[in-house]
Write an enzyme that holds these catalytic residues in place. Structure first.
Site, PDB file in Angstrom:
ATOM      1  CG  HIS A  59      -3.433  -3.853   2.861  1.00 29.48           C
ATOM      2  ND1 HIS A  59      -2.564  -3.351   3.808  1.00 29.48           N
ATOM      3  CD2 HIS A  59      -4.012  -2.773   2.280  1.00 29.48           C
ATOM      4  CE1 HIS A  59      -2.618  -2.027   3.813  1.00 29.48           C
ATOM      5  NE2 HIS A  59      -3.487  -1.654   2.894  1.00 29.48           N
ATOM      6  CB  CYS A  86      -0.967  -0.041   1.173  1.00 27.48           C
ATOM      7  SG  CYS A  86      -2.346   1.113   1.006  1.00 27.48           S
ATOM      8  CD  GLU A 131      -1.185  -6.587   5.001  1.00 26.94           C
ATOM      9  OE1 GLU A 131      -1.390  -5.421   5.369  1.00 26.94           O
ATOM     10  OE2 GLU A 131      -0.731  -6.869   3.873  1.00 26.94           O
TER      11      GLU A 131
END
Length: 616
Positions: free
Chosen positions: A530, A401, A532
């Site tokens: 993202h 990001c 994750e």
């Protein structure tokens, strides 16, 4: 539907989320479908506008919901996909009740906390608990509800009262309460004190809720006499007192609870009937192998995380988990060194030269450099300096990001010759805005107005040989979760690509730059999404896996193995039992044989044997 309520006492942050997730995982290993709801008793509608330093990471769901980080724990442990409805806040409840009052649903009645707010809470829980959350598409069997904060908080009172009523609404046989409390260790002799837990349970019982299980958090295993004392004064059976002492990792907690018979207690209390299917046994086996692997790691990988909120590690909890999952998959012990981005800036050199030189010493020793998401100008020049160091010195770099935007800004400045290049977020007066505000995004209303949730990324033509695309299995399209309001300026894309940075992934309209890579580099990747948010302990996300492989010097070997048979893709020091358990050849549990010829019971018991010359 069976409901398990998890409450906390004595202090906040005691680990209710991990215990709730671990309980759900154990039920899943028995073949039960599990969903979760998190109650946050703050007035915010959602977590989107909360500072990471105040409340930890903001977790984003597929539907764009910005929620509490505990929902990330649920998704990772249970391998489920939740919605924004699975996070209840006081703000959401009051908003729904007031909207109903304005429509006239309560016409002629005085709208009060009891019964209108408490009824709204119960109706919300009952409705959301029935939403399918896994691949089966079927209604869950069990709903785990975690109540944030601690018993006795003023803001929690309506939810406690709602749950008191709820236990009668659904029936005694369908409602169970786990109370998580702290057992402090006091004095030089290390005496374990039970008084805080006794007081917490007494407060809870005074509010009309009596725990069925007490999960005792402590720095060391509970003494037997301490268990007996808690059992006596908290009105629970001794076998219902669960000792949850500090473990080597959170992945050990489910096994710790299972060893103490938690599932048996829940089955007896709620009348649960396990489904002993091979897939569930497979899950338990793989989880146990994961914990064994965690304890046996020798080789380490050193990752430096350059952040803006490093004072509170929970600000980056999903990033940390994604790194952990990838490192475990590569049989590497993860070592994270935290660097506050502002300490890398030249301004710090004049103010605090010791901090400046220490930060750079850590950065220079990195095996991999990661710049995660964030907002605001503070520390961004330090991040740019870190990206420059990684690019010029061929150190594996992952930008997420803001970290991707930082990489683009650094490249534009130092390679494209745009010395004043910057983001419109960081410098409104810059003559070269290589990162701009997305035109459709509101700049005045901040809550829930970003580009949020699951979005498609289309790989560009000619990107088949790119590292990121190969890590994903060379698809044409992938789906990942987004949370941003700024994007790379399309007007600068051509100039940047001509200089050597490739935008290999774009949005479904081909207008937004989503993935960047530098070809002549071991691993230099930036993603606007993202990754994750979708990591799993048993299935690391491809971007993080590639990053850890590159930082470990294993990436080329792994990419080469992708062209060969699947069994050749084992990584690191030990063959993975988990990788060899993927095929179930017989649905009869007594005769289940895995692809490696081992029965699930053997693997579950952790027996180490030789198979084709390999120790597993």
């Amino acid at each position: 539907m069976k409901y398990i309520l998890v409450t906390g006492g004595v202090i906040s942050g005691i680990g209710k989320g991990v215990i709730a997730s671990s309980t759900g995982l154990l039920l899943r290993t028995r073949g039960l479908r599990v969903t979760s709801i998190k109650i946050d008793p703050y007035l915010n509608i959602d977590a989107g506008t909360l500072s990471p330093l105040d409340h930890g990471e903001v977790f984003v769901l597929d539907d764009g919901g910005e929620v509490d980080l505990d929902l990330g724990n649920y998704e990772r442990f249970l391998d489920i996909t939740l919605t924004r409805e699975n996070n209840i806040t006081t703000g959401k409840i009051y908003k729904s009740v007031i909207e109903r009052e304005r429509k006239g649903d309560y016409l002629g009645k005085t709208v009060q906390v009891v019964p209108h707010i408490t009824n709204a809470i119960q109706e919300w829980v009952e409705r959301v608990s029935k939403i399918p959350v896994d691949d089966s598409g079927e209604e869950p069997d069990v709903c785990i509800v975690e109540l944030g904060g601690t018993v006795g908080d003023i803001e929690s009172a309506p939810f406690i009262e709602a749950m008191r009523q709820f236990q009668f609404r659904v029936g005694h046989d369908n409602f169970c309460l786990i109370h998580v409390s702290l057992i402090p260790v006091v004095g030089s002799v290390g005496e374990q004190k039970t008084k805080p837990t006794q007081a917490s349970v007494r407060d809870l019982r005074g509010l009309g809720l009596s725990p069925d299980l007490v999960a005792c958090r402590s720095s060391k295993p509970l003494d037997e006499d301490v268990k007996e004392k808690i059992s006596m004064f908290c009105h629970v059976a001794k076998e219902n007192v669960m000792a949850v002492h500090d473990c080597k990792s959170v992945y050990h907690v489910p096994l710790l609870l299972d060893q103490q018979g938690m599932v048996n207690v829940l089955q007896k209390r709620l009348g649960l009937v396990p489904r002993q299917d091979p897939k569930s046994v497979h899950l338990y086996s793989k989880w146990k192998e994961l914990t064994m692997r965690h304890d046996r790691l020798h080789d380490s990988v050193n990752i430096v995380l350059i952040g803006k909120y490093t004072q509170l590690k929970d600000s980056y909890i999903s990033v940390v988990k994604a790194l952990e999952h990838a490192a475990l998959s590569c049989n590497r012990k993860l070592v994270i060194e935290w660097v506050e981005a502002s300490e890398l800036e030249t301004a710090t050199l004049s103010v605090d030269p010791i901090k400046y030189h220490e930060a750079w010493k850590v950065l220079v020793g990195a095996s991999g450099i990661l710049v995660p998401g964030g907002f605001g100008e503070r520390g961004t020049e330090g991040m740019i300096a870190a990206a420059k160091w990684a690019r010029e010195n061929k150190i594996p770099y992952l930008g997420i990001c803001l970290g991707m935007q930082i990489a683009v800004i650094e490249f534009a400045r130092n390679v494209c010759g745009l010395a004043s290049a910057n983001s419109a977020e960081l410098d409104k007066d810059t003559p070269h805005s290589v990162v701009i505000n997305m035109p459709e995004i509101s700049q005045t209303i901040l809550g829930g107005t970003m580009r949020l949730g699951d979005r498609a990324t289309i790989f560009s033509e000619g990107s088949e040989t790119s590292i990121t695309r190969r890590l994903y299995g060379n698809p044409h399209i992938i789906h990942e979760r987004h949370r941003h309001r700024y994007e790379v300026n399309p007007e600068n894309v051509k100039q940047i690509e001509e200089a050597g940075m490739s935008f290999i992934g774009k949005d479904d309209k081909g207008e937004r730059m989503i993935i960047v890579e530098i070809k002549d580099h071991p691993f230099f990747v930036g993603t606007q999404f993202h990754p994750e948010y979708k990591t799993r302990p048993l299935k690391p996300t491809p971007v993080f896996l590639g990053f850890i492989l590159a930082a470990s010097g294993l990436l080329d070997q792994y990419l080469s193995s992708l062209d060969g048979p699947k069994e050749s893709r084992l990584l690191g020091r030990y063959p993975s039992v988990g990788e060899n358990l993927d095929v179930v050849q017989d649905e009869n549990l007594e005769k289940v044989e895995r692809a490696n010829g081992l029965r699930s019971a053997i693997v579950a018991n952790g027996v180490s044997i030789e198979k084709d010359g390999h120790k597993i």
